[in-house]
Design a protein around this motif. Structure first.
Motif, short mmCIF file in Angstrom:
data_model
loop_
_atom_site.label_atom_id
_atom_site.label_comp_id
_atom_site.label_asym_id
_atom_site.label_seq_id
_atom_site.Cartn_x
_atom_site.Cartn_y
_atom_site.Cartn_z
N LEU A 253 69.63 0.71 53.58
CA LEU A 253 69.37 0.81 52.14
C LEU A 253 68.33 -0.22 51.77
CD1 LEU A 253 69.93 1.66 49.17
CD2 LEU A 253 71.72 -0.09 49.14
N ILE A 254 67.25 0.26 51.16
CA ILE A 254 66.20 -0.65 50.66
C ILE A 254 66.24 -0.60 49.15
CG2 ILE A 254 63.73 -1.15 50.59
CD1 ILE A 254 64.65 1.11 53.30
N TRP A 255 66.37 -1.77 48.53
CA TRP A 255 66.37 -1.86 47.07
C TRP A 255 65.06 -2.53 46.64
CZ3 TRP A 255 65.77 -6.05 43.86
CH2 TRP A 255 66.00 -5.83 42.48
N MET A 256 64.38 -1.94 45.66
CA MET A 256 63.14 -2.50 45.14
C MET A 256 63.26 -2.63 43.63
SD MET A 256 60.42 -0.22 47.36
CE MET A 256 59.00 -1.14 46.77
N GLY A 257 62.95 -3.82 43.11
CA GLY A 257 63.03 -4.06 41.68
C GLY A 257 61.68 -4.35 41.07
N GLY A 258 61.45 -3.85 39.85
CA GLY A 258 60.23 -4.14 39.11
C GLY A 258 60.39 -5.42 38.32
N ASP A 259 60.83 -5.33 37.06
CA ASP A 259 61.13 -6.51 36.25
C ASP A 259 62.54 -6.96 36.62
OD1 ASP A 259 62.07 -8.23 34.09
OD2 ASP A 259 60.29 -7.60 33.00
N VAL A 260 62.61 -8.03 37.37
CA VAL A 260 63.88 -8.53 37.92
C VAL A 260 64.20 -9.83 37.20
CG1 VAL A 260 65.08 -9.17 40.03
CG2 VAL A 260 63.27 -7.45 40.11
N HIS A 261 65.32 -9.89 36.48
CA HIS A 261 65.50 -10.99 35.55
C HIS A 261 66.94 -11.50 35.49
CE1 HIS A 261 65.82 -7.09 33.37
NE2 HIS A 261 66.94 -7.64 32.90
N LEU A 262 67.06 -12.67 34.91
CA LEU A 262 68.34 -13.30 34.57
C LEU A 262 68.30 -13.66 33.10
CD1 LEU A 262 68.65 -15.67 37.65
CD2 LEU A 262 70.12 -13.69 37.20
N TYR A 263 69.40 -13.41 32.40
CA TYR A 263 69.47 -13.74 30.98
C TYR A 263 69.77 -15.23 30.80
CZ TYR A 263 69.13 -8.91 29.51
OH TYR A 263 68.65 -7.64 29.26
N LEU A 264 69.13 -15.82 29.80
CA LEU A 264 69.28 -17.25 29.57
C LEU A 264 70.71 -17.62 29.21
CD1 LEU A 264 65.98 -17.99 27.59
CD2 LEU A 264 66.41 -18.19 30.06
N ASN A 265 71.46 -16.70 28.60
CA ASN A 265 72.83 -17.02 28.22
C ASN A 265 73.83 -16.80 29.36
OD1 ASN A 265 72.71 -14.22 28.15
ND2 ASN A 265 73.95 -14.02 26.30
N HIS A 266 73.30 -16.55 30.58
CA HIS A 266 74.15 -16.41 31.76
C HIS A 266 74.10 -17.65 32.64
CE1 HIS A 266 74.00 -11.69 31.62
NE2 HIS A 266 74.63 -12.23 30.59
N ALA A 267 73.61 -18.76 32.10
CA ALA A 267 73.39 -19.96 32.91
C ALA A 267 74.65 -20.41 33.65
CB ALA A 267 72.87 -21.09 32.02
N GLU A 268 75.78 -20.41 32.98
CA GLU A 268 77.01 -20.90 33.61
C GLU A 268 77.40 -20.04 34.81
OE1 GLU A 268 81.65 -21.94 32.38
OE2 GLU A 268 80.18 -21.47 30.82
N LEU A 269 77.31 -18.72 34.64
CA LEU A 269 77.61 -17.81 35.75
C LEU A 269 76.65 -18.06 36.91
CD1 LEU A 269 78.06 -13.93 35.51
CD2 LEU A 269 76.53 -14.94 37.17
N ILE A 270 75.36 -18.12 36.61
CA ILE A 270 74.33 -18.23 37.65
C ILE A 270 74.51 -19.52 38.45
CG2 ILE A 270 71.84 -18.52 38.02
CD1 ILE A 270 71.60 -16.78 35.33
N GLU A 271 74.66 -20.62 37.74
CA GLU A 271 74.73 -21.91 38.44
C GLU A 271 76.01 -22.04 39.26
OE1 GLU A 271 74.00 -24.56 35.21
OE2 GLU A 271 71.91 -23.90 35.03
N GLU A 272 77.10 -21.43 38.81
CA GLU A 272 78.32 -21.43 39.61
C GLU A 272 78.15 -20.56 40.85
OE1 GLU A 272 81.98 -21.69 41.33
OE2 GLU A 272 81.12 -23.02 39.81
#
Length: 318
Positions: A253-272
């Motif tokens: 399986l090959i996954w390709m993303g165009g605009d690939v992003h993280l929401y600023l209000n997800h900081a706690e989830l991301i950093e954990e």
């Protein structure tokens, strides 16, 4: 004469989930900060690729947080019905799509009903659900009933028979495996304005080589923290189902993303999540082969060797 160097053990293979974590880290540390459609703001990079081997029943099921794979599976099975109303999902306890019709209801009626009460009405009142639970011609409609039109002698046109892209791909995999047209497309330009959300995972393409089915998903927009774990599971599951129906083995399986992003209000989830390490190799067993790809049920799938770290939650941007 010098003796040959002793053989060395090969380094252990890197866990495939590190690709996902590396992408998340790259976006969070290097991504361009942008104001997006939701007004929340993101950090974004453009263009990313991930690759996963699906042989030996392996699946790209994220382990650094719990992914509710049954919820994602129920959504995929709902897509394959061509249904566009959230009521069948709600009745199964799946609430992925609740926010969009709720927001439309509040906007159009001025009734500031809570989402909990809104969903209760969707579940208990078929007429209310028919009026307010529909998402427009989203994924499933395009996959199995892409609209066509036929012209009449008077110069006007009327709806023709819809195109079932999924059934066509199954047929072409069986009868013409070398084709370069094994494609399922969701991006119907003529109907985008009628959709609650235009397709994010928009184009699926398949390739047969050496008796294996390889799949590629292009995603125009991707919420890496919340959406991508579901997207990877669903794309791999669809590929496994197609392979079974076409008497092929799953490949890559090959996954390709165009605009690939993280929401600023997800900081706690991301950093954990970024301090966690992948563990185990989740595997999927498909317990039976139904007559068609449209006849699978949730009971047909069993996951083993999945012991994820704890769930991480964050708000969905609507």
């Amino acid at each position: 004469m010098a003796s040959a160097s002793p053989l060395r053990d090969s380094p252990p293979a890197r866990h495939p989930e590190w690709q996902y974590l590396d992408l998340m880290r790259r976006i969070w540390s290097e991504g361009s900060e942008r104001i997006d459609r939701t007004g929340i703001g993101t950090r974004s990079v453009f263009g990313a690729t991930l690759r996963f081997d699906l042989t030996d029943r392996a699946m790209p099921l994220i382990t650094t947080k719990r992914v509710y794979w049954k919820t994602a599976t129920r959504e995929l099975l709902w897509f394959l019905t061509g249904e566009t109303n959230i009521r069948p999902l709600v009745l199964q306890g799946v609430h992925i799509w609740d926010d969009w019709p709720h927001a439309r209801y509040v906007r159009e009626t001025g009734d500031e009903i809570t989402i909990e009460l809104f969903i209760e009405r969707i579940a208990n009142d078929e007429t209310f659900a028919a009026n307010w639970g529909d998402l427009g011609p989203v994924y499933g409609k395009q996959w199995v009933d892409w609209p066509t039109y036929r012209y009449r002698p008077d110069g006007l046109y009327e709806p023709g028979e819809g195109i079932n892209q999924v059934a066509q791909v199954v047929k072409s995999l069986r009868t013409n495996p070398g084709s370069r047209r094994h494609i399922i497309e969701g991006w119907n330009v003529a109907e985008l304005d009628r959709m609650a959300l235009p397709p994010c995972h928009k184009t699926y393409q398949y390739h047969v080589a050496d008796g294996k089915l390889n799949g590629l998903l292009y995603q125009r927009s991707c919420d890496v923290a919340l959406g991508l774990p579901f997207n990877l599971w669903s794309a791999a599951l669809l590929q496994r189902m197609l392979a079974q129906q076409a008497d092929l083995e799953p490949g890559e399986l090959i996954w390709m993303g165009g605009d690939v992003h993280l929401y600023l209000n997800h900081a706690e989830l991301i950093e954990e999540q970024l301090v966690r390490e992948p563990q185990g190799v989740p595997r999927l067993e498909i317990l039976r082969r139904p007559a068609t790809i449209f006849d699978y049920s949730i009971e047909d799938f069993a996951v083993s060797d999945y012991a994820p770290l704890g769930a991480l939650k964050a708000p969905v941007a609507v």
